[in-house]
Design a protein around this motif. Structure first.
Motif, PDB file in Angstrom:
ATOM      1  N   ALA A 124      -2.592   5.074   3.145  1.00 30.80           N
ATOM      2  CA  ALA A 124      -2.266   4.134   2.071  1.00 30.80           C
ATOM      3  C   ALA A 124      -3.075   2.838   2.144  1.00 30.80           C
ATOM      4  O   ALA A 124      -3.658   2.425   1.134  1.00 30.80           O
ATOM      5  N   PRO A 125      -3.147   2.172   3.306  1.00 34.12           N
ATOM      6  CA  PRO A 125      -3.943   0.935   3.334  1.00 34.12           C
ATOM      7  C   PRO A 125      -5.414   1.170   2.974  1.00 34.12           C
ATOM      8  O   PRO A 125      -6.020   0.365   2.265  1.00 34.12           O
TER       9      PRO A 125
ATOM     10  N   VAL B  30       0.574   8.923   6.304  1.00 31.08           N
ATOM     11  CA  VAL B  30       0.282   8.559   4.910  1.00 31.08           C
ATOM     12  C   VAL B  30       0.501   7.068   4.696  1.00 31.08           C
ATOM     13  O   VAL B  30      -0.369   6.366   4.174  1.00 31.08           O
ATOM     14  N   ASP B  31       1.669   6.562   5.119  1.00 33.08           N
ATOM     15  CA  ASP B  31       2.002   5.150   4.880  1.00 33.08           C
ATOM     16  C   ASP B  31       1.083   4.202   5.643  1.00 33.08           C
ATOM     17  O   ASP B  31       0.714   3.149   5.139  1.00 33.08           O
ATOM     18  N   GLN B  32       0.745   4.541   6.880  1.00 36.44           N
ATOM     19  CA  GLN B  32       0.114   3.558   7.756  1.00 36.44           C
ATOM     20  C   GLN B  32      -1.393   3.713   7.890  1.00 36.44           C
ATOM     21  O   GLN B  32      -2.066   2.797   8.336  1.00 36.44           O
TER      22      GLN B  32
ATOM     23  N   ALA C 290       0.816  -1.226   0.000  1.00 34.28           N
ATOM     24  CA  ALA C 290       0.000   0.000   0.000  1.00 34.28           C
ATOM     25  C   ALA C 290       0.848   1.274   0.000  1.00 34.28           C
ATOM     26  O   ALA C 290       0.613   2.169  -0.822  1.00 34.28           O
TER      27      ALA C 290
ATOM     28  N   GLY D  81       1.428   1.809  18.224  1.00 33.59           N
ATOM     29  CA  GLY D  81       2.265   0.784  18.855  1.00 33.59           C
ATOM     30  C   GLY D  81       3.721   0.865  18.436  1.00 33.59           C
ATOM     31  O   GLY D  81       4.582   0.246  19.039  1.00 33.59           O
ATOM     32  N   THR D  82       3.993   1.647  17.390  1.00 29.71           N
ATOM     33  CA  THR D  82       5.366   1.750  16.892  1.00 29.71           C
ATOM     34  C   THR D  82       5.757   3.202  16.667  1.00 29.71           C
ATOM     35  O   THR D  82       6.063   3.598  15.553  1.00 29.71           O
TER      36      THR D  82
ATOM     37  N   ASP E 135      -4.102   1.613  16.037  1.00 26.04           N
ATOM     38  CA  ASP E 135      -3.432   0.793  17.057  1.00 26.04           C
ATOM     39  C   ASP E 135      -2.021   0.437  16.610  1.00 26.04           C
ATOM     40  O   ASP E 135      -1.064   0.559  17.362  1.00 26.04           O
ATOM     41  N   ARG E 136      -1.943  -0.025  15.373  1.00 32.30           N
ATOM     42  CA  ARG E 136      -0.639  -0.464  14.871  1.00 32.30           C
ATOM     43  C   ARG E 136       0.330   0.714  14.794  1.00 32.30           C
ATOM     44  O   ARG E 136       1.495   0.588  15.144  1.00 32.30           O
TER      45      ARG E 136
ATOM     46  N   ALA F 114       4.544  11.538   6.991  1.00 36.16           N
ATOM     47  CA  ALA F 114       4.763  10.378   6.110  1.00 36.16           C
ATOM     48  C   ALA F 114       4.282   9.087   6.760  1.00 36.16           C
ATOM     49  O   ALA F 114       3.812   8.169   6.077  1.00 36.16           O
TER      50      ALA F 114
ATOM     51  N   GLY G 180      -0.113  -4.373  16.007  1.00 36.73           N
ATOM     52  CA  GLY G 180      -0.458  -3.670  17.248  1.00 36.73           C
ATOM     53  C   GLY G 180       0.671  -3.657  18.256  1.00 36.73           C
ATOM     54  O   GLY G 180       1.721  -4.243  18.037  1.00 36.73           O
TER      55      GLY G 180
ATOM     56  N   ARG H  92       9.889  -1.754   9.675  1.00 34.00           N
ATOM     57  CA  ARG H  92       8.721  -1.392  10.477  1.00 34.00           C
ATOM     58  C   ARG H  92       7.795  -2.592  10.646  1.00 34.00           C
ATOM     59  O   ARG H  92       7.282  -2.831  11.735  1.00 34.00           O
TER      60      ARG H  92
ATOM     61  N   ARG I 138       8.779   4.658  14.255  1.00 32.74           N
ATOM     62  CA  ARG I 138       9.113   3.668  13.247  1.00 32.74           C
ATOM     63  C   ARG I 138      10.060   2.589  13.736  1.00 32.74           C
ATOM     64  O   ARG I 138      10.902   2.812  14.567  1.00 32.74           O
ATOM     65  N   GLY I 139       9.957   1.471  13.078  1.00 34.74           N
ATOM     66  CA  GLY I 139      10.936   0.407  13.234  1.00 34.74           C
ATOM     67  C   GLY I 139      10.871  -0.263  14.591  1.00 34.74           C
ATOM     68  O   GLY I 139      10.071   0.117  15.447  1.00 34.74           O
ATOM     69  N   PRO I 140      11.713  -1.292  14.784  1.00 37.22           N
ATOM     70  CA  PRO I 140      11.730  -1.986  16.063  1.00 37.22           C
ATOM     71  C   PRO I 140      12.269  -1.056  17.146  1.00 37.22           C
ATOM     72  O   PRO I 140      13.178  -0.279  16.895  1.00 37.22           O
TER      73      PRO I 140
ATOM     74  N   VAL J  63       0.606   3.722  -3.238  1.00 35.44           N
ATOM     75  CA  VAL J  63       0.033   5.061  -3.094  1.00 35.44           C
ATOM     76  C   VAL J  63       1.058   6.123  -3.482  1.00 35.44           C
ATOM     77  O   VAL J  63       0.731   7.100  -4.159  1.00 35.44           O
TER      78      VAL J  63
ATOM     79  N   LEU K  12      -5.634   0.168  12.307  1.00 38.52           N
ATOM     80  CA  LEU K  12      -4.515   0.893  11.701  1.00 38.52           C
ATOM     81  C   LEU K  12      -3.904   1.877  12.695  1.00 38.52           C
ATOM     82  O   LEU K  12      -2.682   2.012  12.780  1.00 38.52           O
TER      83      LEU K  12
ATOM     84  N   LEU L 142     -11.322  -1.506  10.938  1.00 34.15           N
ATOM     85  CA  LEU L 142     -10.066  -1.338  10.201  1.00 34.15           C
ATOM     86  C   LEU L 142      -9.381  -0.048  10.626  1.00 34.15           C
ATOM     87  O   LEU L 142      -8.173  -0.029  10.886  1.00 34.15           O
TER      88      LEU L 142
END
Lengths: 192, 192
Positions: free
Chosen positions: B158-159, B153-155, A158, B185-186, B181-182, B150, A190, A182, B189-191, A162, B179, B175
């Motif tokens: 975009a979906p 937009v990405d998370q 996505a 939760g981060t 929540d996810r 960004a 989550g 990510r 970005r990234g781990p 986009v 989105l 949905l």
């Protein structure tokens, strides 16, 4: 003497017909041409197209699937991390290439074409999901924790699609890696 | 006697012109009509359109921005969590509505229309980014940790947009919440 492999003619017909569809979509847009137009441009008989593909929707789905499978094959590197990075890099590269946005617009046109396009779209999505599921199932079979197909769609496809469709660059290898980082940082979705 | 608020005529002209653009895009697609076509359908003089919007690209950008700002206003609930959930729910609802896919396809058509559409697209993206940045800056001003434009937009966008454009439903309030929540939760970005 020219040696031809078996199926050579059939493969040439298929390539010519696919090329004709791609050109007609670019020139006129989906829904603005017929099987007869495709056959004429490819230099084959209408009946050859009907016999092989059934109708224009089946043919269009075949064109999209073939393009995606060739340009973004589902990788098998031995690890989920490797597979996802290779896959994401392919998706980015193709979305940034000359044909990528055209193919995306074709899928969108199919989705917007009501019932006539719905079957082709379903077929395309089902086949692409199947390919991704194979990759993720392989990871699980190795004992790795793997996301769902929907996660790959939401978090990798996505954002790239986009950006490509809306002309929001840049589409780089770095973006591909960031998206995979990510996603892998949040397995199972989550907050963890 | 009918009492009209100041600017009433101007507002009516604007609404009629916007309506004409939306209809012509749906009927013919972007790039297949002129300012004269818009003016004729809206029942106004060509010169009124040129004076107010400059050209077709400016006018189209105005139509898209107006639609998005009206249907998905950037919320101000007092918390980032509340703002994002309200925003995501609006995005999902509008993408699922009758006009949503048409407007998305219009932005895509602008992006594909080469230089003629590029300015309108830039204007649209810049304005929308500005609106989102305002929301995120407010969160930071309250001392909250906030993602970048960004990331939203990405998370989130975009979906939802890809599901809408490719006809991969369902687009639900659940949905939207998933989105957000996810994303929350981060943070960053990234781990982590």
């Amino acid at each position: 003497m020219v040696v031809r492999r078996p199926g050579g003619r059939s493969a040439r017909v298929r390539a010519a017909v696919h090329q004709a569809v791609t050109e007609l979509v670019a020139e006129r847009g989906y829904g603005k041409f017929t099987v007869a137009d495709v056959a004429a441009r490819a230099g084959v008989a209408d009946t050859s197209v009907y016999r092989r593909w059934g109708d224009l929707e089946e043919l269009t789905a075949d064109v999209v699937i073939t393009w995606l499978t060739r340009t973004s094959p589902v990788p098998d590197t031995g690890t989920l991390d490797g597979d996802l990075r290779t896959y994401a890099a392919n998706v980015v590269r193709e979305a940034d290439g000359p044909a990528g946005p055209a193919v995306l617009r074709l899928v969108i046109a199919l989705a917007a074409a009501g019932e006539t396009g719905a079957r082709a779209r379903e077929q395309f999505l089902a086949e692409r999901s199947r390919q991704l599921r194979t990759m993720l199932d392989r990871a699980r079979a190795r004992g790795e924790e793997a996301p769902e197909v929907a996660d790959v769609v939401d978090q990798i496809l996505a954002p790239v699609y986009v950006r490509s469709l809306f002309g929001m660059g840049p589409l780089t290898g770095e973006l591909a890696d960031d998206l995979v980082d990510r996603m892998l940082g949040t397995p199972g979705r989550g907050p963890s």
